[in-house]
Design a protein around this motif. Structure first.
Motif, PDB file in Angstrom:
ATOM      1  N   ARG A  38       0.897  -1.385  -0.051  1.00 49.26           N
ATOM      2  CA  ARG A  38      -0.014  -0.129  -0.106  1.00 49.26           C
ATOM      3  C   ARG A  38       0.847   1.158  -0.127  1.00 49.26           C
ATOM      4  O   ARG A  38       0.695   2.062  -0.805  1.00 49.26           O
ATOM      5  N   ALA A  39       1.698   1.151   0.723  1.00 47.80           N
ATOM      6  CA  ALA A  39       2.732   2.491   1.209  1.00 47.80           C
ATOM      7  C   ALA A  39       3.701   2.800  -0.269  1.00 47.80           C
ATOM      8  O   ALA A  39       3.821   3.737  -0.638  1.00 47.80           O
ATOM      9  N   ALA A  44       4.135   5.911  -5.207  1.00 50.21           N
ATOM     10  CA  ALA A  44       4.382   6.027  -6.576  1.00 50.21           C
ATOM     11  C   ALA A  44       3.076   6.645  -7.461  1.00 50.21           C
ATOM     12  O   ALA A  44       2.811   6.975  -8.416  1.00 50.21           O
ATOM     13  N   GLY A  45       1.992   6.950  -6.503  1.00 49.36           N
ATOM     14  CA  GLY A  45       0.952   7.457  -7.050  1.00 49.36           C
ATOM     15  C   GLY A  45       0.205   6.558  -7.709  1.00 49.36           C
ATOM     16  O   GLY A  45      -0.520   6.981  -8.873  1.00 49.36           O
ATOM     17  N   VAL A  46       0.315   5.408  -7.644  1.00 44.38           N
ATOM     18  CA  VAL A  46      -0.496   4.087  -8.455  1.00 44.38           C
ATOM     19  C   VAL A  46      -1.615   3.663  -7.528  1.00 44.38           C
ATOM     20  O   VAL A  46      -1.536   3.347  -6.447  1.00 44.38           O
ATOM     21  N   LYS A  47      -2.827   3.458  -8.281  1.00 42.36           N
ATOM     22  CA  LYS A  47      -3.856   2.951  -7.651  1.00 42.36           C
ATOM     23  C   LYS A  47      -3.896   1.489  -8.104  1.00 42.36           C
ATOM     24  O   LYS A  47      -3.772   1.386  -9.392  1.00 42.36           O
ATOM     25  N   LYS A  59       3.562   0.617 -14.675  1.00 41.41           N
ATOM     26  CA  LYS A  59       3.519   1.642 -13.799  1.00 41.41           C
ATOM     27  C   LYS A  59       3.951   1.302 -12.497  1.00 41.41           C
ATOM     28  O   LYS A  59       3.987   2.158 -11.716  1.00 41.41           O
ATOM     29  N   ILE A  60       3.916   0.172 -11.889  1.00 45.88           N
ATOM     30  CA  ILE A  60       4.121  -0.258 -10.860  1.00 45.88           C
ATOM     31  C   ILE A  60       5.571  -0.216 -10.655  1.00 45.88           C
ATOM     32  O   ILE A  60       6.442  -0.850 -11.260  1.00 45.88           O
TER      33      ILE A  60
END
Ligand code: ADP
Ligand code: ZN
Length: 430
Positions: A38-39, A44-47, A59-60
């Motif tokens: 989660r952190a 990284a601003g990824v959901k 993106k991860i």
């Protein structure tokens, strides 16, 4: 035999659909259950909802070994302890080991993977398999054990050590398959020979070898000594343990259990994803893990991927034999040298026994690469001219492959160190 036809022979489209579906689930699961992920995602601003296709995995951010160390021991867990049924840890050459947790489902998946790679290597329920991997925190012993039991083979949990006894068991129990590291298999072969056994004393047919690097030449030596067909398999504890991938009998790379582990090849420095057939660092994502989900793990292992269906009937992606680890690449006077390149040269020569040591030091501000090579036949040491000729020939071949000069030392048979687990052949004194 193909252990799981459905999983191992689906079309590429079906595989991509399955992987996409599982990736989305695992990303959401990790985000919701692992404070570590989660952190990482938040930073990284990824959901999770940003990951809709396989390509979106890019993106991860990567997960690296130090993430596990920094969160020692259980910081990457995604389940309460009552769901954990097994804990393993990797040896950890420096500092704290890295710890991994398994739920019941994780163990079930692991056994499935190992059963598949054992079947791909030619094992069946008729085999008697001696496991010479250590049973303990190391994933090798238990991993192979339960997978081979699942396949229905008769398992001899010999564990590591006591090599004379290993040979006695191999013979007396009529083992048809051997599990261990390539270096240990070679050592057992030598020891058997030295102790007066003949190849015909054994019923060995298959070698399930892994946990460390090897070259085709090394495998040939093992085949010669033990009279078995050696196969290579790959895994690492952070992902599951052994069972990530393994050779089939076509000898054209290791089939990845890619319904469970999604592989990418990247440029280790820039992180950019590379194409089919290009060498780079292997990055793995476990697609179904519960105890300790792991996403985009940088393995440091250098290999490449082939997606073409295999002659064996499996359609799963194949990975090439590991060329080396990015952290055991040596830089000698500015030139990149992988120990596997040196091994390839040495093992291809008739006169050498398959054991070598690499020593790197600095003399007068210059890097010196010294290679100690064990001779097969000690008699050679008595003839200076022949010895010199061989030394010069090894030097020449190494120079052709590495483009640098080396110091070659020839040593008597059975004088270099032998290993029961993973071989450690490189000492860098710089
Ligand atoms: P440790 O970090 O203690 O060595 P592991 O047992 O998890 O822990 O080791 C995994 C590593 O072993 C891999 O990342 C890889 O470098 C190496 N390895 C495992 N199998 C193979 C193989 N078949 N060929 C080359 N290297 C391998
Ligand atoms: Zn195949």
């Amino acid at each position: 035999m193909i252990y799981n036809k459905l999983a191992e022979t689906m079309t590429r489209r079906e595989m991509r659909e399955l992987q996409t579906d599982r990736l989305k689930k695992t990303v959401r699961y990790a985000y919701n259950n692992s404070p570590f992920y989660r952190a990482k995602f938040d930073a990284a601003g990824v959901k999770p909802s940003d990951v809709k296709t396989l390509k979106d995995i890019e993106k991860i951010p990567f997960t690296v070994k130090s993430d596990l160390r920094d969160n020692y021991p259980f910081g990457l867990s995604a389940v309460p302890m009552d769901k954990v049924v097994r804990i393993h840890a990797s040896s950890g050459t420096s500092g704290k080991p890295t710890v991994v947790l398994y739920t019941k489902n994780d163990l079930e998946m692991w056994s499935e993977c190992v059963a598949r790679i054992a079947a791909a290597a030619g094992c069946t329920d008729k085999d008697i398999v001696q496991i010479c991997f250590g049973y303990g925190l190391f994933t090798g012993g238990f991993g192979l054990h339960y997978g081979l039991e699942k396949l229905g083979a008769a398992v001899i949990p010999a564990s590591s050590g006591n090599s004379e006894r290993q040979i006695m068991l191999l013979k007396d129990f009529g083992a048809t398959a051997l599990v261990g590291t390539p270096s240990y298999a070679l050592y057992l072969g030598e020891l058997a020979e030295k102790s007066g056994y003949k190849k015909s004393d054994f019923k060995l047919r298959t070698g399930l070898l892994g946990a460390e690097g090897s070259t085709p030449e090394m495998m040939r030596h093992i085949e010669e000594k033990l009279g078995l067909h050696p196969t290579n398999n790959y895994g690492l504890s952070e992902i599951i343990g052994p069972g990530v991938s393994g050779d089939c009998l076509e000898d054209c790379g290791m089939h990845v259990n890619e319904d469970f582990f999604y592989p990418e090849i990247i440029d280790g420095e820039t992180g950019e994803v590379k194409g089919e057939g290009e060498f780079g660092e292997l990055v793995l994502t476990a697609l179904t893990k519960e105890g300790m989900p792991i996403i985009r793990y940088k393995t440091k292992d250098i290999t490449r991927l082939f997606y073409e269906p295999c002659k064996c009937g499996r359609t799963t992606v194949r990975m090439d034999r590991i060329k080396g680890r990015s952290d055991d690449m040596l830089i000698i006077r500015g030139v990149n040298v992988f120990p596997s390149q040196i091994e390839g040269v040495l093992m291809a020569m008739e006169e050498t026994a398959g054991h070598y040591e690499i020593l790197v030091k600095r003399e007068n501000f210059m890097d010196v690469l010294e290679v100690a090579v064990e001779l097969k036949d000690g008699a050679l040491l008595e003839n200076y001219a022949n010895l010199e000729r061989l030394r010069a020939e090894i030097h020449r071949r190494l120079k052709t492959v590495l483009q640098i000069d080396t110091v070659v030392k020839l040593v008597e048979p059975l004088t270099l160190k032998r290993f029961e687990g993973k071989a450690k052949r490189v000492t860098d004194l710089r």
